[in-house]
Design an enzyme around this catalytic site. Structure first.
Site, PDB file in Angstrom:
ATOM      1  N   LYS A 186       0.849  -1.196   0.000  1.00 18.20           N
ATOM      2  CA  LYS A 186       0.000   0.000   0.000  1.00 18.20           C
ATOM      3  C   LYS A 186       0.882   1.243   0.000  1.00 18.20           C
ATOM      4  O   LYS A 186       1.854   1.311   0.757  1.00 18.20           O
ATOM      5  CB  LYS A 186      -0.887   0.010   1.250  1.00 18.20           C
ATOM      6  CG  LYS A 186      -2.037   1.018   1.217  1.00 18.20           C
ATOM      7  CD  LYS A 186      -3.193   0.494   0.388  1.00 18.20           C
ATOM      8  CE  LYS A 186      -4.467   1.290   0.643  1.00 18.20           C
ATOM      9  NZ  LYS A 186      -5.588   0.786  -0.189  1.00 18.20           N
ATOM     10  N   THR A 245      -4.622  -4.772   1.450  1.00 15.64           N
ATOM     11  CA  THR A 245      -3.817  -3.563   1.609  1.00 15.64           C
ATOM     12  C   THR A 245      -4.554  -2.499   2.418  1.00 15.64           C
ATOM     13  O   THR A 245      -3.925  -1.679   3.085  1.00 15.64           O
ATOM     14  CB  THR A 245      -3.405  -2.989   0.242  1.00 15.64           C
ATOM     15  OG1 THR A 245      -4.572  -2.648  -0.516  1.00 15.64           O
ATOM     16  CG2 THR A 245      -2.579  -4.010  -0.533  1.00 15.64           C
ATOM     17  N   PHE A 356      32.688  26.416 -14.479  1.00 16.32           N
ATOM     18  CA  PHE A 356      32.812  25.133 -15.169  1.00 16.32           C
ATOM     19  C   PHE A 356      33.638  25.381 -16.424  1.00 16.32           C
ATOM     20  O   PHE A 356      33.152  25.978 -17.403  1.00 16.32           O
ATOM     21  CB  PHE A 356      31.449  24.553 -15.521  1.00 16.32           C
ATOM     22  CG  PHE A 356      31.534  23.167 -16.112  1.00 16.32           C
ATOM     23  CD1 PHE A 356      32.217  22.151 -15.465  1.00 16.32           C
ATOM     24  CD2 PHE A 356      30.947  22.888 -17.339  1.00 16.32           C
ATOM     25  CE1 PHE A 356      32.311  20.881 -16.012  1.00 16.32           C
ATOM     26  CE2 PHE A 356      31.027  21.628 -17.899  1.00 16.32           C
ATOM     27  CZ  PHE A 356      31.711  20.618 -17.231  1.00 16.32           C
TER      28      PHE A 356
END
Length: 496
Positions: A186, A245, A356
């Site tokens: 569940k 469930t 970068f």
């Protein structure tokens, strides 16, 4: 014990059938008597299902007689050979005087309340787990306990039939099934518990977080259970061993009231243990819980200064802790297979101070180098303890709070002029491992969501104009251990 095929069972005369199967249900041969006419059976699970139908359709007095026919667990009443073996396997025939006294007291209280002895499929359980289940179930009402006792009988008789009838391709569990993926459960079980035990954590320089009052303990839980007993629910539509469930959801919600700890991990251990104690045919359980954060609002205090309300909270929609736990039965008891914690969905933007550059440039490269860019990342940070017990208690300053992990990431992101996202998460990892030596591993999943530049220069301002980046997105994954910290400090000439 003789072992038969389902074909042999189907060709038995009534006397042989009763001699073989009359003791499956404890001192209740009438169950086998009533199903004899329904031969032939396709497989042992078909036979078992037919027997259970006979029990469920029986008069309530007959059902109660079946329940009363079972022996006291760890008692001295006469037991069938099957019951003796089952109780011996659980250690109930070799109790100390103190343990026997505890079982006897619980048996007496239980029987006085319900009118029948405590029944549990003890195969795979320890004596401590059985006693704990008895102490828990004694608080049920009569109807609920009759249903639970009949379910336990269904488990017990399932095991007994499997011991008598061997597999001939009729739906029984084969050795190859041990590698089968098979589970159900569940999701989105929302639990809102108020006034859980407060949590206190050891202060660290990077964070103002020192704990939580836990006035609102809110979780979104996903539970999955597994075990060979569920195979026939897939292959034969046999639901006799299936816990619905919806019942799983109710189980979690009801037991949330009994939790006495302060951490999510402690709650998951508590719920998992209750499941495996109650349903002995479950081989394993997986639990995933997301902490739904609620922040206390600030209101004017008696001195006019803003202070936390303590009564009113607002739900945060940002990052949250996500915790996973997996337990499985083994020959020696219940074992921890996996336990992790994750600071999930952390979104951080640094408006400058990131770069970068110096990456490979070839005929496929269109990205320009950047030496002072804004950097926007999505980040998940996970961690694993050296000793999993540190995550359960929360009262010995060994617990690592997601809020502190998040604050460390904030601090390092602020302080570091990073050459790349990879470099940034490495530095965050070093700081986490330094602050929390009780952690065995820390790991990262990061996603680059840096904005695209639209206007890179505004007259009289340091500002620029950006828009959301277009997919696809770059991502990174990295894990670190305490050995990485040791090596990093050696390179810096620092000994720990």
């Amino acid at each position: 014990m003789n072992v038969y095929s389902i074909k042999q069972i189907n060709t038995m005369n009534r006397d042989a059938f009763m001699s073989t199967l009359g003791s499956i249900f404890e001192h209740s041969p009438w169950v086998a008597e009533r199903v004899y006419a329904y031969r032939p059976f396709k497989a042992s699970n078909h036979l078992h299902r037919t027997m259970l139908e006979a029990v469920y359709l029986a008069h309530r007095d007959e059902q109660l007689s079946l329940l009363r026919a079972h022996p006291d667990l760890a008692g001295r009443l006469q037991m069938s050979d099957a019951s003796v073996q089952e109780q011996r396997g659980a250690g109930l025939t070799d109790l100390t005087q103190e343990e026997l006294a505890a079982f006897t007291a619980c048996n007496t209280e239980y029987t006085n309340k319900f009118g029948f002895p405590f029944i549990m499929a003890v195969k795979g359980s320890t004596k401590d787990q059985i006693l704990a289940a008895m102490q828990l179930r004694i608080h049920n009402d009569s109807e609920a306990e009759i249903r639970q006792a009949l379910l336990e009988i269904a488990k017990i008789t399932k095991f007994r039939i499997q011991d008598i009838i061997h597999s001939e391709g009729g739906g029984e569990v084969k050795k190859s099934d041990k590698k089968r993926t098979m589970y159900y459960g569940k999701g989105d079980v929302l639990v809102y518990r108020t006034y859980v035990l407060p949590l206190k954590v050891k202060p660290i320089p990077e964070s103002a977080y020192t704990g939580s009052d836990n006035v609102i303990f809110a979780l979104n839980i996903k539970v999955a259970v597994s075990g060979a007993a569920f195979l026939t629910s897939f292959t034969e539509g046999d639901n006799s061993m299936v816990v619905a469930t919806d019942s799983m959801k109710n189980f979690i919600l009801r037991h949330a009231a009994g939790f006495e700890g302060s951490t999510v991990e402690g709650f998951l251990h508590y719920i998992a243990a209750r499941f495996l104690e109650t349903y002995s045919h479950m081989q394993g359980i997986d639990l995933l819980a997301e902490r739904l954060p609620f922040d206390s609002v600030q209101v004017p205090g008696v001195d006019g200064k803003l202070t936390e309300s303590g009564l009113v909270y607002r739900q945060s929609r940002n990052e949250s802790g996500v915790f996973a736990l997996q337990l499985e039965r083994s020959e020696t008891g219940i074992e921890l297979v996996k336990q992790t914690a994750v600071m999930s969905n952390l979104h951080l933007i640094k408006v400058s101070g990131s770069s970068f550059a110096n990456f490979i440039r070839d005929e496929y490269t269109t990205l320009p180098e950047s030496f002072n860019r804004p950097l926007f990342i999505y980040l998940n940070i996970g961690w694993i303890y050296v000793d999993p017990e540190d995550a359960k208690a929360g009262d010995d300053y060994r617990y690592v709070a997601p809020e502190q992990i998040s604050d460390i990431a904030h601090t390092v992101f602020h302080q570091e002029i990073s050459a790349s996202i990879q470099s940034l998460i490495y530095q965050i990892g070093l700081k986490i491992l330094e602050r929390f030596p009780q952690l065995e591993q820390v790991w990262f999943e990061s996603n680059n969501r840096t904005w695209e530049t639209v206007i890179d220069s505004i007259s009289g301002s340091e500002g620029q104009v950006y828009t959301e980046p277009r997919p696809p997105y770059g991502f990174q994954g990295f894990s670190m251990t305490q050995e990485d910290l040791i090596e990093a400090r050696k390179k810096e000439g620092v000994t720990r």
